[in-house]
Write a protein that holds these residues in place. Structure first.
Motif, PDB file in Angstrom:
ATOM      1  N   UNK A 184       0.804  -1.222   0.000  1.00 40.87           N
ATOM      2  CA  UNK A 184       0.000   0.000   0.000  1.00 40.87           C
ATOM      3  C   UNK A 184       0.841   1.279   0.000  1.00 40.87           C
ATOM      4  N   UNK A 185       2.116   1.184   0.383  1.00 41.48           N
ATOM      5  CA  UNK A 185       2.954   2.383   0.406  1.00 41.48           C
ATOM      6  C   UNK A 185       4.012   2.391  -0.697  1.00 41.48           C
ATOM      7  N   UNK A 186       3.886   1.518  -1.671  1.00 33.46           N
ATOM      8  CA  UNK A 186       4.890   1.418  -2.734  1.00 33.46           C
ATOM      9  C   UNK A 186       5.069   2.735  -3.492  1.00 33.46           C
ATOM     10  N   UNK A 187       3.982   3.476  -3.701  1.00 35.53           N
ATOM     11  CA  UNK A 187       4.061   4.721  -4.464  1.00 35.53           C
ATOM     12  C   UNK A 187       4.140   5.967  -3.589  1.00 35.53           C
ATOM     13  N   UNK A 188       4.262   5.774  -2.290  1.00 34.81           N
ATOM     14  CA  UNK A 188       4.349   6.920  -1.385  1.00 34.81           C
ATOM     15  C   UNK A 188       5.776   7.459  -1.363  1.00 34.81           C
ATOM     16  N   UNK A 189       5.970   8.541  -0.625  1.00 36.93           N
ATOM     17  CA  UNK A 189       7.305   9.090  -0.424  1.00 36.93           C
ATOM     18  C   UNK A 189       7.818   8.724   0.963  1.00 36.93           C
ATOM     19  N   UNK A 190       9.127   8.504   1.062  1.00 39.58           N
ATOM     20  CA  UNK A 190       9.836   8.274   2.325  1.00 39.58           C
ATOM     21  C   UNK A 190       9.528   6.924   2.968  1.00 39.58           C
ATOM     22  N   UNK A 191       8.978   5.977   2.227  1.00 34.95           N
ATOM     23  CA  UNK A 191       8.742   4.652   2.792  1.00 34.95           C
ATOM     24  C   UNK A 191      10.069   3.898   2.875  1.00 34.95           C
ATOM     25  N   UNK A 192      10.492   3.446   4.062  1.00 38.09           N
ATOM     26  CA  UNK A 192      11.814   2.839   4.226  1.00 38.09           C
ATOM     27  C   UNK A 192      11.880   1.411   3.672  1.00 38.09           C
ATOM     28  N   UNK A 193      12.974   1.122   2.995  1.00 35.24           N
ATOM     29  CA  UNK A 193      13.170  -0.221   2.457  1.00 35.24           C
ATOM     30  C   UNK A 193      13.267  -1.259   3.571  1.00 35.24           C
ATOM     31  N   UNK A 194      13.809  -0.857   4.729  1.00 35.99           N
ATOM     32  CA  UNK A 194      13.981  -1.802   5.841  1.00 35.99           C
ATOM     33  C   UNK A 194      12.789  -1.777   6.792  1.00 35.99           C
ATOM     34  N   UNK A 195      11.588  -1.710   6.268  1.00 36.52           N
ATOM     35  CA  UNK A 195      10.387  -1.700   7.101  1.00 36.52           C
ATOM     36  C   UNK A 195      10.331  -2.942   7.994  1.00 36.52           C
ATOM     37  N   UNK A 196      10.917  -4.037   7.542  1.00 36.29           N
ATOM     38  CA  UNK A 196      10.928  -5.252   8.353  1.00 36.29           C
ATOM     39  C   UNK A 196      11.682  -5.040   9.660  1.00 36.29           C
ATOM     40  N   UNK A 197      12.782  -4.275   9.615  1.00 38.56           N
ATOM     41  CA  UNK A 197      13.527  -3.988  10.845  1.00 38.56           C
ATOM     42  C   UNK A 197      12.715  -3.127  11.809  1.00 38.56           C
ATOM     43  N   UNK A 198      11.945  -2.212  11.257  1.00 38.87           N
ATOM     44  CA  UNK A 198      11.117  -1.342  12.100  1.00 38.87           C
ATOM     45  C   UNK A 198      10.043  -2.162  12.807  1.00 38.87           C
ATOM     46  N   UNK A 199       9.371  -3.025  12.065  1.00 41.02           N
ATOM     47  CA  UNK A 199       8.266  -3.807  12.621  1.00 41.02           C
ATOM     48  C   UNK A 199       8.744  -4.823  13.662  1.00 41.02           C
ATOM     49  N   UNK A 200      10.007  -5.202  13.592  1.00 41.82           N
ATOM     50  CA  UNK A 200      10.545  -6.171  14.544  1.00 41.82           C
ATOM     51  C   UNK A 200      11.335  -5.513  15.675  1.00 41.82           C
ATOM     52  N   UNK A 201      11.389  -4.196  15.649  1.00 44.77           N
ATOM     53  CA  UNK A 201      12.112  -3.468  16.690  1.00 44.77           C
ATOM     54  C   UNK A 201      11.375  -3.585  18.028  1.00 44.77           C
ATOM     55  N   UNK A 202      12.111  -3.615  19.116  1.00 45.47           N
ATOM     56  CA  UNK A 202      11.487  -3.756  20.431  1.00 45.47           C
ATOM     57  C   UNK A 202      10.613  -2.564  20.802  1.00 45.47           C
TER      58      UNK A 202
END
Length: 403
Positions: free
Chosen positions: A200-218
């Motif tokens: 859903x954010x593929x065409x947005x601006x500033x979407x981080x490539x490492x979103x997986x790291x964010x979602x798994x962050x403590x």
């Protein structure tokens, strides 16, 4: 990141009286904390929102894999008179195109050493480190009323005003907010949340490539989706198809990184705010929206990845925000729920907030760091300059690590 490599880019500039080098925690921690305190005390704006970094000057960048903090020394005593932080990451610029972007934050210069070019020197040296680490662009964010910061970046460092997201603040009250009837809220596993966000954010601006790291962050407390209860049994996430109506967001716990405190209010304002709490405690059945105690240190939950779709989208998003508010209410010391979204993002109108404590424009300024001859366009059909190209979306993904 190698400290040895970083130091190659920041030699001492003895001939100019200023030395810029990488922050050394053991050597510099006390001096940097004192500098931050001086800069906050020096501000004349009241009321004043004070930030406590909880003994870790690097706390706002530690969650990013590639980050640095620089300090500026001045004079024979080599006193620390300036500090700046930065990081580099890969983000979308729209149309599923990724660029390496540097984020510059936390620039401070001692009140007694202003107008000496120290701030400009810190920015320049940090930009050089960012370029050495592949950054094509750099951006910074500041309040639209911060004229000193805006002038430094736009007039002296050649940044351009780029985007103006909206910051929406909802104080946390003593009472739980009701969730809309007929609405179900589920917590998504990180893998599913990542899959949905990348789509859903593929065409947005500033979407981080490492979103997986964010979602798994403590610090990430989870990703939640709201949808009509009658759709719960019908929706199978394995199909990859989103529900006809839904809302989604993630919650980031900043209270484990830094805390805020309001100072400098008048006695009358203080008594009025505390009076609402006293009245609410005496008459709890009225469920008054009492003002939280922001005059003591409090934490914040940051909402990110907000998106909605379908016929009941707005109602679902409001219920999801109420759910996040209730999470914060049950977490002692959490005083506000904050979201930052693009001005044209449809979710903006559905996010509950207090206008008095929100601000319509958070100014983001940007600069291209690489020359055109070094700019390898990711797609031949795409303009090589993000700043000059037309945005493909009104949606800005605000990375919680940048808040």
């Amino acid at each position: 990141m190698s400290v040895k490599i970083a130091k190659e880019y920041f030699p001492k500039l003895a001939d100019e009286g200023v030395a810029v080098r990488e922050y050394d925690e053991e050597r510099d921690k006390v001096a940097v904390e004192e500098l931050e305190r001086q800069c906050e005390v020096e501000q004349q704006v009241k009321p004043l929102l004070v930030t406590d970094l909880m003994g870790d000057p690097l706390c706002r960048t530690r969650s990013l894999p590639l980050h640095i903090m620089l300090v500026a020394e001045y004079g024979e005593g080599e006193n620390i008179v300036g500090v700046i932080r930065g990081c580099v990451k890969s983000v979308t610029r729209g149309n599923s195109v990724h660029v390496k972007l540097a984020y510059i934050l936390g620039l401070r210069v001692s009140p007694n050493h202003r107008r000496l070019g120290i701030g400009t020197k810190l920015v320049r040296e940090l930009e050089e480190w960012c370029k050495q680490n592949g950054a094509e662009y750099a951006y910074m964010a500041t309040d639209c009323t911060n004229k000193a910061s805006i002038n430094l970046f736009t007039k002296k460092c050649e940044y351009l005003k780029f985007r103006t997201p909206t910051v929406l603040v909802q104080p946390v009250h003593a009472h739980h907010k009701p969730i809309g009837s007929g609405i179900g809220i589920i917590k998504l596993i990180p893998q599913l949340a990542e899959s949905i966000y990348r789509r859903i954010f593929a065409n947005s601006e500033f979407f981080p490539r490492d979103i997986d790291n964010i979602l798994r962050n403590k610090l990430n407390l989870g990703t939640f989706m709201a949808l009509p209860k009658r759709s719960l049994s019908k929706w199978d996430p394995k199909t990859g198809i989103l529900p006809p109506s839904f809302a989604i967001l993630s919650v980031w716990n900043t209270k484990e990184v830094f805390k805020l405190q309001v100072k400098g209010v008048s006695a009358l304002t203080y008594l009025c705010c505390m009076g609402t709490r006293l009245l609410d405690a005496c008459l709890p059945w009225l469920r008054l929206p009492s003002f939280p105690d922001v005059f003591r240190q409090f934490g914040v939950y940051f909402l990110y990845g907000l998106h909605m779709g379908g016929k009941y989208a707005s109602r679902l998003m409001k219920s999801l925000c109420a759910f996040a508010h209730n999470m914060a209410r049950d977490d002692a010391g959490c005083g506000a729920v904050v979201a930052e979204v693009g001005q044209g993002d449809p979710v903006r109108e559905a996010i509950p907030h207090w206008k008095r404590f929100s601000w319509a424009e958070d100014l983001w300024c940007i600069k291209k760091l690489v020359d055109a001859k070094h700019d390898d366009s990711h797609e031949k059909c795409e303009p090589s300059d993000w700043i000059k190209s037309q945005s493909s979306s009104s949606v800005i993904f605000v990375d919680p690590r940048d808040f």
